[in-house]
Design an enzyme around this catalytic site. Structure first.
Site, PDB file in Angstrom:
ATOM      1  N   CYS A 107      50.374  12.792 -39.801  1.00 26.42           N
ATOM      2  CA  CYS A 107      50.988  13.971 -40.074  1.00 26.42           C
ATOM      3  C   CYS A 107      52.677  14.208 -39.802  1.00 26.42           C
ATOM      4  CB  CYS A 107      50.348  15.054 -39.239  1.00 26.42           C
ATOM      5  SG  CYS A 107      50.567  16.984 -39.461  1.00 26.42           S
ATOM      6  N   GLU A 134      61.723  22.271 -40.898  1.00 24.63           N
ATOM      7  CA  GLU A 134      61.252  22.798 -39.501  1.00 24.63           C
ATOM      8  C   GLU A 134      62.299  22.823 -38.476  1.00 24.63           C
ATOM      9  OE1 GLU A 134      57.532  22.222 -36.520  1.00 24.63           O
ATOM     10  OE2 GLU A 134      57.833  20.686 -37.989  1.00 24.63           O
ATOM     11  N   HIS A 141      44.626  14.180 -40.882  1.00 30.45           N
ATOM     12  CA  HIS A 141      44.291  13.461 -39.585  1.00 30.45           C
ATOM     13  C   HIS A 141      42.807  12.731 -39.777  1.00 30.45           C
ATOM     14  CE1 HIS A 141      47.056  15.735 -37.084  1.00 30.45           C
ATOM     15  NE2 HIS A 141      47.207  16.496 -37.946  1.00 30.45           N
ATOM     16  N   LEU A 197      30.219  16.408 -22.958  1.00 26.75           N
ATOM     17  CA  LEU A 197      30.070  15.034 -23.161  1.00 26.75           C
ATOM     18  C   LEU A 197      28.459  14.743 -22.918  1.00 26.75           C
ATOM     19  CD1 LEU A 197      30.454  11.661 -23.563  1.00 26.75           C
ATOM     20  CD2 LEU A 197      30.959  11.524 -21.103  1.00 26.75           C
ATOM     21  N   SER A 201      35.072  22.788 -12.554  1.00 25.05           N
ATOM     22  CA  SER A 201      35.271  22.726 -14.032  1.00 25.05           C
ATOM     23  C   SER A 201      35.331  21.089 -14.369  1.00 25.05           C
ATOM     24  CB  SER A 201      36.363  23.477 -14.760  1.00 25.05           C
ATOM     25  OG  SER A 201      37.304  23.050 -13.933  1.00 25.05           O
ATOM     26  N   SER A 202      35.330  20.841 -15.487  1.00 24.70           N
ATOM     27  CA  SER A 202      35.560  19.392 -16.113  1.00 24.70           C
ATOM     28  C   SER A 202      34.503  18.327 -15.370  1.00 24.70           C
ATOM     29  CB  SER A 202      37.023  19.009 -15.720  1.00 24.70           C
ATOM     30  OG  SER A 202      37.929  19.798 -16.217  1.00 24.70           O
ATOM     31  N   GLU A 262      41.700  10.445 -37.794  1.00 33.49           N
ATOM     32  CA  GLU A 262      41.168  10.274 -36.445  1.00 33.49           C
ATOM     33  C   GLU A 262      40.051  11.363 -36.444  1.00 33.49           C
ATOM     34  OE1 GLU A 262      44.409  13.041 -35.689  1.00 33.49           O
ATOM     35  OE2 GLU A 262      44.087  11.474 -37.159  1.00 33.49           O
ATOM     36  N   LEU A 301      31.366   6.581 -15.699  1.00 35.51           N
ATOM     37  CA  LEU A 301      30.977   5.422 -16.601  1.00 35.51           C
ATOM     38  C   LEU A 301      32.362   4.885 -17.009  1.00 35.51           C
ATOM     39  CD1 LEU A 301      28.333   7.455 -18.850  1.00 35.51           C
ATOM     40  CD2 LEU A 301      27.748   5.702 -17.107  1.00 35.51           C
TER      41      LEU A 301
END
Length: 548
Positions: free
Chosen positions: A380, A404, A520, A19, A13-14, A522, A240
């Site tokens: 957040c 919370e 968020h 990508l 995996s990975s 980003e 890379l």
């Protein structure tokens, strides 16, 4: 009708299927085609929303409010195509849909089986909105041979068989391990992986081979022979320095050409790689460096904050500087000596999270940034803790905290300047939530509008805009009952929801750059279109670096 590219992985995996899929999508776009990317995950969770960040990494949120795998973030960052709820599905969601249909009697009393009922549900998912694009890239999570992935492999086999010849191809990623003792690249794991794939009826058209060493032509020819693919369809994939090198690297390796050849598209449109040439120019010709401290709860796994890491890189590109992020565990700041870990940084980011653990360290980070005049971006929970810090130390609410944390403790310890969000407006209807509701998919999720004060710093960051739209993922909110004392103390509520009930942005009026956002930003940042807040945050950090 779209052409389909199914991306699978083998050996380990990975390997970077997400990508590779994103880079291929970008290369097809460069040739003038439209694309959409999808992720099919074999795990039994309905979605990643309730999975631990330490185990699964970041939860990526779409405009329409889906909690999805972080690979969808890669897809968006490389193609600019906004992901949708229909671009991510798990085994849990598939089985849930099948069982709901069975309970409603839609199968007319038939015995429910993996084939055809589960596989048909997967095929139905694959065909959603297929007429809107030229290419549909579908990544299958996990590794060929995994028992939980078998229904997905069977479904894509059937799907390709059902379609006209030449409308579907298969791209398989494998690993070529290098044995230093013998000085050899070993092709046998790749051969066995392809054999496993062929045993379930799928023959790869393109092989992408991850390797730490150059792959000699002799080895490529051997792989092509034993795996029954064309030699020019064996694509090397090397490590890379930056993921944004991937489109150009894969283009040089011939991936887009091999894919188009597999579809028998000839002559193919010439690619326009101007966008990626500019990205690489900005990435490799940085003029200086800024250091940014990211004070979070899940810093032991960088993928937990993947989009923040990438948005900082984009902000660096926009300012032609290299951003060096350092990940600081918020709990490490909860001692008198711990705060000195923040010395020497040009900017501080406190990202989102859940639960009380580490929040006193986040409050310490906000206080440090406020007092030392270091650029601060709270996202957040990071915004909420900045408000708590200002309430305690500027507005005189010494026991300020969040509902919370009281909920976790089972009793009241704080004056809750942050409370559980019980209702909000989504589109044309009101959404209501209780603390006792299920956790999965019950937050304020997706894109919401914020109305900005015209003369605010955040409005200036967005080029004078008075309305912006960003994605949210939270169930607690700053209480507007404390707005008056906070604003009197210098913390301005510079962005609000359109109905004026929910704070979206806060900022300090007497600070060079101190902004907290409930959203968020980003999640929408891209290398060729950086999120304005991150680009301006890096600019402010760059200005501080020059002053030091």
């Amino acid at each position: 009708m779209a052409r389909y590219i199914f991306i699978t992985g083998g050996v380990v995996s990975s390997l970077g299927k997400g990508l590779a899929s994103a880079a291929l999508g970008a290369l097809l776009q460069a040739r003038g085609y439209t694309v959409r990317l999808r992720k099919l995950d074999p795990y039994l969770n309905v979605d990643p929303g309730t999975m631990s960040p330490f185990e699964h990494g970041e939860v990526f949120v779409t405009d329409d409010g889906a909690e999805t795998d972080l690979d969808l973030g890669h897809y968006e960052r490389f193609t600019g195509v906004s992901a949708r709820r229909t671009d991510s599905v798990s085994s849990g969601r598939i089985y849930s849909n099948v069982l709901e249909k069975e309970r409603r009697g839609e199968y007319l009393g038939k015995t429910i089986q993996v084939i055809p009922h589960v596989t048909n549900e997967i095929k139905d998912f694959l065909s959603i909105d297929e007429d809107g694009v030229d290419f549909m890239l579908c990544e299958i999570g996990g590794t060929v041979g995994d028992i939980e992935g078998l229904p997905f492999f069977e479904a894509i086999r059937q799907f390709a068989q059902d379609r006209p010849r030449g409308q579907c191809i298969f791209m398989h990623l494998t690993l070529l391990p290098y044995l230093a003792a013998s000085g050899e690249l070993k092709t046998k794991p790749t051969q066995h992986s392809v054999k496993e794939l062929r045993s379930i009826g799928i023959a790869p058209d393109v092989l992408v081979c991850r390797s730490e060493q150059p792959i000699p032509e002799k080895e490529r020819a051997k792989i092509a022979l034993f795996c029954n693919v064309r030699p020019d369809a064996v694509i090397p994939a090397y490590d890379l320095k930056s993921i944004y090198e991937a489109p150009m690297a894969y283009h040089r390796a011939g991936l887009d050409r091999a894919v188009l050849d597999a579809f028998q598209i000839s002559p193919a449109p010439r690619p326009d790689l101007t966008r990626w040439e500019d990205v690489m120019n900005r990435l490799t010709h940085a003029e200086g460096e800024v250091r940014v401290a990211i004070v979070g709860k899940y810093t032991k796994l960088e993928d937990a904050y993947k989009s923040i890491s990438e948005a900082l890189t984009h902000g660096g590109m926009a300012n032609r500087v290299r951003v060096r992020p350092d990940w600081i565990d918020a709990e490490a700041l909860e001692t008198p000596e711990g705060v000195h870990q923040l010395d020497g940084y040009h900017g501080i980011i406190v990202p989102g999270g859940f639960g009380e653990r580490g929040t006193e360290g986040m409050i310490t980070a906000a206080k440090y940034a406020r007092e030392k005049k270091v650029p601060y971006l709270g996202i957040c929970l990071g915004m909420q803790m900045a408000v708590v810090e200002a309430a305690r130390n500027l507005a005189g609410i010494a026991d300020a905290g969040s509902e919370e944390f009281d909920h976790e403790a089972g009793h009241t310890r704080f004056t809750p300047v942050v409370y559980h969000l019980k209702e909000w407006i989504q589109g044309n209807h009101k959404v209501e939530r209780k603390l006792s509701d299920d956790k999965g998919g019950t937050m304020r999720l997706g894109a919401y509008t914020a109305v900005l004060k015209p003369d605010s710093k955040v409005s200036a960051v967005y080029g004078g805009a008075t309305e912006i739209e960003d994605r949210h993922r939270h169930r607690y909110e700053v209480d507007t009952r404390y707005r008056e004392p906070l604003e009197a103390a210098g913390m301005q509520f510079s962005g609000m929801s359109p109905d004026g009930r929910l704070p979206e942005v806060v900022e300090l009026s007497d600070h060079p750059w101190f902004i907290g956002v409930q959203s968020h930003p980003e999640l929408k940042s891209k290398p060729f279109d950086p999120a304005p807040l991150f680009a301006d945050f890096v600019r402010a950090a760059k200005d501080l670096e020059r002053m030091v």
